[in-house]
Design a protein around this motif. Structure first.
Motif, PDB file in Angstrom:
ATOM      1  N   ALA A  15     -26.262  -2.267 -11.515  1.00 23.88           N
ATOM      2  CA  ALA A  15     -26.601  -3.671 -11.754  1.00 23.88           C
ATOM      3  C   ALA A  15     -26.755  -4.434 -10.434  1.00 23.88           C
ATOM      4  N   LEU A  16     -25.825  -4.218  -9.500  1.00 26.03           N
ATOM      5  CA  LEU A  16     -25.920  -4.894  -8.202  1.00 26.03           C
ATOM      6  C   LEU A  16     -27.171  -4.458  -7.447  1.00 26.03           C
ATOM      7  N   THR A  17     -27.468  -3.178  -7.509  1.00 28.71           N
ATOM      8  CA  THR A  17     -28.673  -2.673  -6.844  1.00 28.71           C
ATOM      9  C   THR A  17     -29.924  -3.312  -7.429  1.00 28.71           C
ATOM     10  N   ALA A  18     -29.985  -3.403  -8.764  1.00 25.31           N
ATOM     11  CA  ALA A  18     -31.152  -4.008  -9.426  1.00 25.31           C
ATOM     12  C   ALA A  18     -31.326  -5.463  -9.004  1.00 25.31           C
ATOM     13  N   VAL A  19     -30.232  -6.205  -8.924  1.00 29.45           N
ATOM     14  CA  VAL A  19     -30.295  -7.620  -8.512  1.00 29.45           C
ATOM     15  C   VAL A  19     -30.779  -7.722  -7.063  1.00 29.45           C
ATOM     16  N   LEU A  20     -30.222  -6.916  -6.187  1.00 33.08           N
ATOM     17  CA  LEU A  20     -30.570  -7.016  -4.772  1.00 33.08           C
ATOM     18  C   LEU A  20     -31.995  -6.554  -4.486  1.00 33.08           C
ATOM     19  N   ARG A  21     -32.485  -5.610  -5.254  1.00 31.35           N
ATOM     20  CA  ARG A  21     -33.853  -5.113  -5.013  1.00 31.35           C
ATOM     21  C   ARG A  21     -34.925  -6.133  -5.424  1.00 31.35           C
ATOM     22  N   LEU A  22     -34.532  -7.197  -6.090  1.00 30.74           N
ATOM     23  CA  LEU A  22     -35.467  -8.276  -6.409  1.00 30.74           C
ATOM     24  C   LEU A  22     -35.769  -9.135  -5.184  1.00 30.74           C
ATOM     25  N   GLU A  23     -34.936  -9.007  -4.167  1.00 31.30           N
ATOM     26  CA  GLU A  23     -35.100  -9.814  -2.950  1.00 31.30           C
ATOM     27  C   GLU A  23     -35.989  -9.071  -1.954  1.00 31.30           C
ATOM     28  N   PRO A  24     -37.024  -9.739  -1.453  1.00 30.64           N
ATOM     29  CA  PRO A  24     -37.982  -9.047  -0.576  1.00 30.64           C
ATOM     30  C   PRO A  24     -37.414  -8.606   0.767  1.00 30.64           C
ATOM     31  N   ASP A  25     -36.326  -9.264   1.211  1.00 29.26           N
ATOM     32  CA  ASP A  25     -35.787  -8.941   2.535  1.00 29.26           C
ATOM     33  C   ASP A  25     -34.554  -8.035   2.482  1.00 29.26           C
ATOM     34  N   ILE A  26     -34.213  -7.531   1.279  1.00 31.30           N
ATOM     35  CA  ILE A  26     -33.029  -6.673   1.130  1.00 31.30           C
ATOM     36  C   ILE A  26     -33.456  -5.315   0.598  1.00 31.30           C
ATOM     37  N   ASP A  27     -33.020  -4.268   1.289  1.00 34.24           N
ATOM     38  CA  ASP A  27     -33.343  -2.898   0.880  1.00 34.24           C
ATOM     39  C   ASP A  27     -32.036  -2.123   0.680  1.00 34.24           C
ATOM     40  N   VAL A  28     -31.711  -1.810  -0.576  1.00 31.55           N
ATOM     41  CA  VAL A  28     -30.526  -0.996  -0.859  1.00 31.55           C
ATOM     42  C   VAL A  28     -30.905   0.447  -0.557  1.00 31.55           C
ATOM     43  N   VAL A  29     -30.375   0.982   0.534  1.00 28.52           N
ATOM     44  CA  VAL A  29     -30.806   2.298   1.007  1.00 28.52           C
ATOM     45  C   VAL A  29     -29.910   3.434   0.516  1.00 28.52           C
ATOM     46  N   ALA A  30     -28.768   3.094  -0.090  1.00 29.93           N
ATOM     47  CA  ALA A  30     -27.883   4.133  -0.636  1.00 29.93           C
ATOM     48  C   ALA A  30     -26.934   3.509  -1.644  1.00 29.93           C
ATOM     49  N   GLU A  31     -26.678   4.260  -2.717  1.00 30.72           N
ATOM     50  CA  GLU A  31     -25.652   3.887  -3.693  1.00 30.72           C
ATOM     51  C   GLU A  31     -24.558   4.943  -3.582  1.00 30.72           C
ATOM     52  N   ILE A  32     -23.328   4.491  -3.345  1.00 29.43           N
ATOM     53  CA  ILE A  32     -22.221   5.405  -3.054  1.00 29.43           C
ATOM     54  C   ILE A  32     -21.098   5.144  -4.038  1.00 29.43           C
ATOM     55  N   GLY A  33     -20.531   6.223  -4.603  1.00 28.72           N
ATOM     56  CA  GLY A  33     -19.526   6.084  -5.648  1.00 28.72           C
ATOM     57  C   GLY A  33     -18.085   6.245  -5.210  1.00 28.72           C
ATOM     58  N   THR A  34     -17.843   6.735  -3.995  1.00 29.35           N
ATOM     59  CA  THR A  34     -16.459   6.916  -3.547  1.00 29.35           C
ATOM     60  C   THR A  34     -16.290   6.407  -2.119  1.00 29.35           C
ATOM     61  N   GLY A  35     -15.070   5.999  -1.819  1.00 22.44           N
ATOM     62  CA  GLY A  35     -14.773   5.520  -0.479  1.00 22.44           C
ATOM     63  C   GLY A  35     -14.879   6.598   0.583  1.00 22.44           C
ATOM     64  N   THR A  36     -14.677   7.848   0.187  1.00 24.03           N
ATOM     65  CA  THR A  36     -14.729   8.943   1.167  1.00 24.03           C
ATOM     66  C   THR A  36     -16.145   9.230   1.668  1.00 24.03           C
TER      67      THR A  36
END
Length: 200
Positions: A15-36
């Motif tokens: 959901a956060l990635t979808a919201v941020l990808r609507l912005e022309p100046d923001i590129d979500v380059v990785a989605e990570i599921g663990t702190g490690t």
């Protein structure tokens, strides 16, 4: 702005990635599921800003924020979490985070935070900032927090001493001090209060 997004919940991450990808100046380059996974991923992609949750599998987000600050000083971090706890805010800022956003904020606030942090400013959820100033920093020393953290798991004094490589007398002293500072009756209550404030 190149941003890896780290959150332990896949639905929230998406959901956060979808919201941020609507912005022309923001590129979500990785989605990570663990702190490690965060540090290695960030070293591969050299992001501008890392968006981190607090409680993730593997490693705590505030520990990861400190790791990123040391390893990639050019990468700024924003903590984005459900936890509106003054202690977490103090710890995030101490770890080098440049922003702190609570997940129930409007999406525009997260986008604004990212843009402000990218220009070199800091951003903190205004309501939480006021609460944190009123509450003050944690009264616990680092060792008292360690002892309470292990005590919260239900161990005996001997268990805590073994886990932290301390003498039982030292553990009792730290527990007594922490209980007094938290104005609690028992170590379990002290641990609960410290956790509720985000100090553990």
């Amino acid at each position: 702005m190149r941003i890896p997004l780290a959150d332990g919940q896949a639905l929230v991450r998406g959901a956060l990635t979808a919201v941020l990808r609507l912005e022309p100046d923001i590129d979500v380059v990785a989605e990570i599921g663990t702190g490690t996974e965060v540090l290695a991923a960030a070293q591969r992609i050299t992001p501008d800003i890392a968006l981190l949750d607090v409680q993730m599998p593997g490693r705590h987000g505030l520990t990861v924020a400190a790791d990123l600050q040391r390893a990639l000083p050019g990468c700024r971090t924003i903590v984005c979490t459900t936890f509106s706890r003054p202690g977490y805010l103090w710890r995030a800022m101490s770890a080098g985070a440049a922003g702190y956003v609570v997940k129930d904020s409007p999406p525009e606030q997260l986008v604004d935070a990212i843009r402000r942090v990218h220009t070199g400013l800091r951003f903190v959820d205004p309501a939480l900032a006021a609460e944190a100033l009123a509450a003050g920093a944690s009264p616990l020393t680092g060792r008292e927090a360690d002892v309470l953290r292990v005590a919260a798991e239900g161990g005996t004094v001997a268990d805590i001493a073994r886990a932290l490589r301390l003498s039982q007398g030292t553990v009792r002293n730290h527990l007594s001090s922490a209980i007094g500072k938290m104005q609690a009756r028992t170590r379990a209550e002290a641990a609960r209060l410290a956790e509720a404030n985000g100090w553990l």
